[in-house]
Design a protein around this motif. Structure first.
Motif, mmCIF file in Angstrom:
data_model
loop_
_atom_site.group_PDB
_atom_site.id
_atom_site.type_symbol
_atom_site.label_atom_id
_atom_site.label_comp_id
_atom_site.label_asym_id
_atom_site.label_seq_id
_atom_site.Cartn_x
_atom_site.Cartn_y
_atom_site.Cartn_z
ATOM 1 N N THR A 1 55.874 33.636 43.913
ATOM 2 C CA THR A 1 55.350 33.860 45.376
ATOM 3 C C THR A 1 54.778 33.011 45.909
ATOM 4 O OG1 THR A 1 54.949 36.218 44.455
ATOM 5 C CG2 THR A 1 54.026 35.829 46.409
ATOM 6 N N ASP B 1 54.688 35.173 38.137
ATOM 7 C CA ASP B 1 54.862 36.196 39.602
ATOM 8 C C ASP B 1 54.186 35.225 40.637
ATOM 9 O OD1 ASP B 1 55.408 37.996 41.613
ATOM 10 O OD2 ASP B 1 53.905 39.536 40.978
ATOM 11 N N ARG C 1 48.331 41.397 43.619
ATOM 12 C CA ARG C 1 47.571 42.353 43.184
ATOM 13 C C ARG C 1 48.384 43.802 42.911
ATOM 14 N NH1 ARG C 1 42.522 43.842 45.955
ATOM 15 N NH2 ARG C 1 42.541 45.309 43.843
ATOM 16 N N ALA C 2 49.268 44.024 43.947
ATOM 17 C CA ALA C 2 50.135 45.360 43.984
ATOM 18 C C ALA C 2 51.364 45.335 43.137
ATOM 19 C CB ALA C 2 50.687 45.288 45.587
ATOM 20 N N ARG C 3 51.718 44.274 42.761
ATOM 21 C CA ARG C 3 52.682 44.063 41.978
ATOM 22 C C ARG C 3 52.639 43.901 40.263
ATOM 23 N NH1 ARG C 3 55.798 40.001 45.620
ATOM 24 N NH2 ARG C 3 55.088 38.344 44.274
ATOM 25 N N GLN C 4 50.992 43.239 40.213
ATOM 26 C CA GLN C 4 50.467 43.329 38.807
ATOM 27 C C GLN C 4 49.286 44.376 38.820
ATOM 28 O OE1 GLN C 4 51.861 41.497 36.490
ATOM 29 N NE2 GLN C 4 53.503 40.511 37.704
ATOM 30 N N PRO C 5 49.493 45.657 38.797
ATOM 31 C CA PRO C 5 48.497 46.475 38.613
ATOM 32 C C PRO C 5 47.810 46.630 37.262
ATOM 33 C CG PRO C 5 50.437 47.624 38.668
ATOM 34 C CD PRO C 5 50.713 46.513 39.109
ATOM 35 N N GLU D 1 47.192 39.597 47.839
ATOM 36 C CA GLU D 1 47.192 41.519 47.781
ATOM 37 C C GLU D 1 48.667 41.677 47.322
ATOM 38 O OE1 GLU D 1 45.720 44.691 47.745
ATOM 39 O OE2 GLU D 1 44.620 43.220 48.231
ATOM 40 N N ARG D 2 49.785 40.822 47.542
ATOM 41 C CA ARG D 2 50.979 41.244 47.015
ATOM 42 C C ARG D 2 51.228 41.129 45.524
ATOM 43 N NH1 ARG D 2 54.719 38.000 51.350
ATOM 44 N NH2 ARG D 2 54.445 39.398 53.112
ATOM 45 N N VAL E 1 39.994 41.130 44.231
ATOM 46 C CA VAL E 1 40.428 40.549 45.280
ATOM 47 C C VAL E 1 40.137 39.062 45.231
ATOM 48 C CG1 VAL E 1 40.234 39.988 47.772
ATOM 49 C CG2 VAL E 1 40.482 42.388 46.962
#
Length: 109
Positions: free
Chosen positions: A14, A10, A35-39, A32-33, A45
């Motif tokens: 990306t 990912d 982190r959002a896709r790989q919780p 941030e993208r 951060v």
């Protein structure tokens, strides 16, 4: 720390997409993208930004740190001529042309 193959893939995709589309990697926005896709990875951060920066460095990509992401969303893609992988270097006087303004004509010798 050990990360999953899914996270690595990912991250790679990306960062490459950002380079091709924008010609630059906005580290906080891409992080941030991710982190959002790989919780399930539990990335902080700082960890996410460190990983994105590492992948951007791998591709020798230009980077920026614009946490607002405003310029990221409105920036025009780079030309197809360089396939988004290399940005042309321009002289200082040529910056007006990039901004859509008429050139000053005062080139330095």
């Amino acid at each position: 720390m050990q990360y999953s193959t899914s996270l690595r893939d990912d991250l790679n995709q990306t960062v490459v997409d950002a380079i091709r589309k924008y010609g630059i990697v906005n580290v906080p926005v891409v992080a941030e993208r991710i982190r959002a896709r790989q919780p399930d990875e539990g990335l902080t951060v700082l960890d996410a930004e460190h990983l994105v920066l590492g992948f951007a460095a791998l591709y020798c990509a230009p980077i920026e740190f614009d946490r607002t992401g405003c310029a990221w969303r409105t920036r025009a893609p780079v030309s197809a001529e360089n396939s988004g992988l290399i940005l042309d270097f321009v002289e200082e006087d040529d910056m007006a042309a990039l901004a859509g303004l008429p050139a000053s004509g005062n080139k330095a010798a």
